[in-house]
Scaffold this active site. Structure first.
Site, mmCIF file in Angstrom:
data_model
loop_
_atom_site.group_PDB
_atom_site.id
_atom_site.type_symbol
_atom_site.label_atom_id
_atom_site.label_comp_id
_atom_site.label_asym_id
_atom_site.label_seq_id
_atom_site.Cartn_x
_atom_site.Cartn_y
_atom_site.Cartn_z
ATOM 1 N N LEU A 69 0.901 -1.145 0.000
ATOM 2 C CA LEU A 69 0.000 0.000 0.000
ATOM 3 C C LEU A 69 0.940 1.195 0.000
ATOM 4 O O LEU A 69 2.063 1.090 0.457
ATOM 5 C CB LEU A 69 -0.917 -0.035 1.215
ATOM 6 N N ARG A 70 0.518 2.297 -0.548
ATOM 7 C CA ARG A 70 1.500 3.367 -0.765
ATOM 8 C C ARG A 70 1.382 4.501 0.253
ATOM 9 O O ARG A 70 1.922 5.574 0.030
ATOM 10 C CB ARG A 70 1.365 3.897 -2.188
ATOM 11 N N ASN A 100 7.727 -0.861 2.757
ATOM 12 C CA ASN A 100 8.444 -0.018 1.793
ATOM 13 C C ASN A 100 7.651 1.225 1.420
ATOM 14 O O ASN A 100 7.415 1.516 0.256
ATOM 15 C CB ASN A 100 8.801 -0.830 0.539
ATOM 16 N N HIS A 185 12.731 -11.427 0.410
ATOM 17 C CA HIS A 185 12.529 -11.300 -1.046
ATOM 18 C C HIS A 185 13.689 -12.080 -1.648
ATOM 19 O O HIS A 185 14.817 -11.583 -1.701
ATOM 20 C CB HIS A 185 12.586 -9.821 -1.424
ATOM 21 N N HIS A 238 6.916 -14.924 -2.423
ATOM 22 C CA HIS A 238 6.689 -15.091 -3.866
ATOM 23 C C HIS A 238 7.706 -15.982 -4.558
ATOM 24 O O HIS A 238 8.395 -15.562 -5.488
ATOM 25 C CB HIS A 238 6.582 -13.739 -4.584
ATOM 26 N N ASP A 311 0.621 -10.139 -3.671
ATOM 27 C CA ASP A 311 1.761 -9.302 -4.053
ATOM 28 C C ASP A 311 1.275 -8.019 -4.727
ATOM 29 O O ASP A 311 1.917 -7.495 -5.643
ATOM 30 C CB ASP A 311 2.726 -10.084 -4.959
ATOM 31 N N GLY A 330 5.440 -4.685 -10.957
ATOM 32 C CA GLY A 330 4.294 -4.820 -10.061
ATOM 33 C C GLY A 330 2.971 -4.989 -10.774
ATOM 34 O O GLY A 330 2.778 -4.512 -11.891
#
Lengths: 431, 321
Positions: A69-70, A100, A185, A238, A311, A330
């Site tokens: 989410l930003r 992030n 990751h 992932h 993701d 993305g």
């Protein structure tokens, strides 16, 4: 609140108890009060709402253990609220967001900020990971203990690998002090820098810098050695390659405390989706060969891959309408998580309960959340979905602020009709 | 004649790459280029084909020879040619590639000639404009006019392309010239070999229909054509090859290695050459073997043919002012 809701005429599905039967479920004060083939109406009184599920499936709400989410920082791409709306529309009742953001979630005040905003928004439950290293720079550990007390579900450097072996060793070791989870990751950065697609014929034809599939297995194998040394809890995010899946399969057989997830694009697509420089199919790690795609399905089948996470990675037009190597990676995935995962059931790869287990029970267990099953006393977090109705994915209808998904027009079967969090409907599909 | 009509010899709006072109379409462009070779040699009056029409050279990468070649081609056809270097444009100020494309498109050029350091960038740009686009090199992807001019040289010197054995040597990994040439030569029925150290060979290159060699002598055996590629300076020192000395020793074209090829084998190089790195200076200047200067001449003719072909529909649709 003394809300009471009776869901009738449902196909109850609970992977934890292998329940798959017609029945009813009663939610009282946000919790599951009873479930069974036919609940007695005696003693329920009059102030009860009844929801007729019309024979649709009712399963534990999806627990999406990997979303971006930003907010804070890039609210023009996604806010906690638009993300929560998107999640609700996808049948997701709990999601865990990566740290992030800008600023990076590496301070407990930021963990608390997310928790407070999530409460105010009151839709899908939003939990957050905290950064494993300060500023996601891969050097100094964050305050694992304090961050966990503030509510961080686990520790990760998000879309970056914790690449330094010593830092990873200490992260696993220190996290084990508090029995906390490290999420990786898994990609060896020195083999991946500058890469845009998976190394091979397609990369060569397009003249794009490739990343060898081994970059994933190399990092996973190294990490597994460090898990062995430290006794830490480790989760590979992932996973997308046969090599990494094999490594995890062996580690599990040896009894290591490791788990992993994959994302729908790694079993629903392969590298050919990149086609003629289609940036909507650019993801990190990149889409893989058909052999690797099949290995992901196999990994889900035999349980090596524990969970399916969306993701979800919102990217606006300006980040995607660029030459391929410059475009951001993305795919937005919250609203396609369920239908794409159900493809595994519809095409006969996995039984329905096993698909649901990867979408709810297992991620909840990995993150130790009280979610992901239909148990009396648990929060009444459900998804009611139509398993069979065919439809076509229309990205313009996504509630996410961003529409970056390579699935526009893809035929799908099954979608969320109603999403319930704490006994309260947070999403109802348009009739 | 409309685009896509069955008798259209070149039914494409843009020239983005060789991949996807048929042997007939390639032959058509080469035949037309032959005519322009003769016309250019006659030094007659400038042609009026593109009079009053604008061609924009949009280069996001430094280039002298390709840009000049296109400029000359446009001018010989009577067009107005504008050169834009990325350094001087607003790209550096944060304007996106697509914004730039739309801005230039609004100036109604006939043709946009684009070079960009990223693979696929020219195709992306072509989707946003209404004029014809020629790819003058995109990243490591394609450089179609280079392959066409190379083919024209081969055809003029060897009388054919089909059946020739062509050895492409050097930095295949990063080379758009290699990819376009592989596509063209395979389409036209030549045998293609690539010769390079493993670090400069892209993964699965054999899937593009080439024979792979790491031993240059074997790679050059009985070759009709030796096509040398430029090794970028930033790739010479330890990153892909240990040193210039070692590279030249194993992969630099000198007379000793040349002996493996046919006696009448031709030496080509897309330029600019690194003398003493990929090619010995005497070999490069050997007038019996080296056709490097002819490549430059054919380049202009091929680009005239491309400009002519891609503007034909618009010229026929509306008379030039």
């Amino acid at each position: 609140m003394t809300g009471r809701t009776l869901y009738t005429n449902a196909r109850l599905l609970d992977p934890a108890t292998k329940l798959d039967a017609k029945g009813e479920i009663l939610a009282v004060d946000g919790k599951i009060a009873a479930l069974g083939p036919k609940l007695g109406r005696d003693g329920l009184g009059k102030d009860i709402e009844t929801v007729d599920c019309g024979g649709a499936c009712l399963a534990p709400g999806l627990v999406d253990m990997r979303v971006q989410l930003r907010e804070p920082g890039d609210e023009y791409q996604e806010t906690l609220e638009t993300g929560a709306n998107s999640a609700a529309a996808g049948g997701v009742t709990t999601m865990a967001m990566l740290p992030n953001t800008a600023p990076v979630i590496d301070e407990h005040a930021l963990v608390e900020f997310v928790a407070r905003r999530a409460r105010e928004i009151g839709l899908t439950k939003i939990r957050t990971y905290a950064a494993a290293t300060k500023g996601l720079l891969g050097k100094e550990l964050t305050e694992f203990g304090l961050l966990a007390e503030a509510g961080a579900v686990a520790f990760t450097d998000g879309t970056r690998a914790i690449s330094d072996a010593l830092v990873m060793r200490r992260a696993l070791s220190y996290a084990s002090t508090f029995d906390l989870l490290i999420v990786q990751h898994p990609e060896e950065p020195s083999l991946a820098t500058g890469g845009a697609v998976t190394e091979g014929e397609i990369a060569t034809r397009l003249g794009l810098p490739g990343i060898n599939a081994a970059a994933e297995a190399i990092m996973v194998e190294r990490d597994l050695r460090l898990v062995e040394i430290t006794g830490g809890r480790y989760h590979a995010a992932h996973v997308s390659t046969a090599g990494a899946i094999d490594a995890i399969r062996c580690a599990k057989a040896r009894g290591l405390a490791v788990s992993c997830d994959t994302a729908p694009h790694y079993f629903a697509l392969n590298e050919t989706a990149v086609g003629d420089y289609r940036t909507f199919a650019k993801v990190s790690p990149p889409l893989r060969s058909e052999e690797d795609r099949k290995a992901v399905v196999e990994g889900l089948k035999d349980g090596t891959i524990d969970a399916i996470a969306s993701d979800h990675a919102p990217q606006d037009q300006e980040s995607k309408r660029l030459p391929f190597t410059s475009a951001e990676p993305g795919i937005v995935g919250l609203e396609t998580l369920l239908p794409l995962s159900l493809e595994l059931h519809h095409n006969g790869a996995l039984p329905l309960l096993q698909v649901l287990r990867a979408l709810s029970q297992r991620p909840a267990e990995i993150l130790r959340l009280n979610a992901g099953k239909l148990a009396v006393g648990d929060p009444a977090d459900f998804v009611i979905f139509d398993l069979d109705r065919p439809w076509r994915i229309d990205v313009s209808k996504f509630l996410s602020k961003c529409k970056n998904a390579p699935y526009d027009g893809r035929p799908a079967q099954g979608r969320a009709l109603r999403t319930v969090v704490g006994g309260r409907g947070i999403f109802t599909a348009a009739a | 004649m409309t685009i896509g009509a069955p008798n259209d010899p070149f039914p494409h709006r843009h020239l983005l790459g060789i991949e996807g072109l048929s042997p007939g379409e390639i032959t058509y462009l080469l035949d037309l280029a032959e005519i322009y070779v003769e016309q250019s040699r006659q030094r007659g009056e400038k042609l009026a084909l593109l009079r009053g029409r604008t061609i924009i050279n949009l280069f996001f990468e430094n280039s002298t020879r390709t840009r000049t070649s296109f400029e000359l081609a446009g001018k010989r056809l009577g067009g107005d040619v504008i050169n834009m270097q990325a350094q001087a444009s607003s790209i550096k100020k944060g304007e996106t590639l697509i914004d730039t494309a739309m801005t230039l498109n609004a100036m109604h050029p006939e043709v946009l000639i684009v070079r960009h350091p990223e693979s696929g960038a020219v195709k992306l740009l072509s989707e946003k404009v209404s004029c014809a686009v020629i790819n003058a090199g995109d990243g490591s992807h394609e450089h179609p006019t280079q392959a066409l001019l190379d083919a024209l040289v081969m055809r003029r010197r060897k009388g054919r392309i089909q059946g020739l054995t062509v050895a492409i040597c050097g930095d295949i990994l990063h080379s758009r010239v290699a990819r376009s040439n592989i596509a063209l030569l395979n389409t036209m029925g030549a045998h293609v070999r690539v010769v390079a150290p493993r670090t400069l060979l892209p993964a699965a290159i054999e899937r593009l229909g080439v024979e792979v060699h790491t031993d240059m002598k074997k790679g050059l055996e009985d070759a009709d054509i030796i096509m040398m590629l430029r090794l970028q300076t930033e790739r010479m020192h330890g990153s892909y090859v240990p040193s210039i000395r070692e590279y030249f020793h194993f992969y630099g074209l000198d007379y000793a290695k040349l002996e493996a090829a046919k006696d009448d084998a031709l030496i080509m190089h897309p330029g600019p050459m690194n003398r003493g790195v990929e090619i010995d200076t005497d070999v490069a200047d050997d007038i019996d073997r080296s056709v490097i200067q002819q490549q430059v001449e054919m380049g202009v003719a091929v680009r005239m043919a491309c400009l002519d072909t891609l503007t034909r529909d618009r010229r026929n649709g509306q008379a030039a002012p």
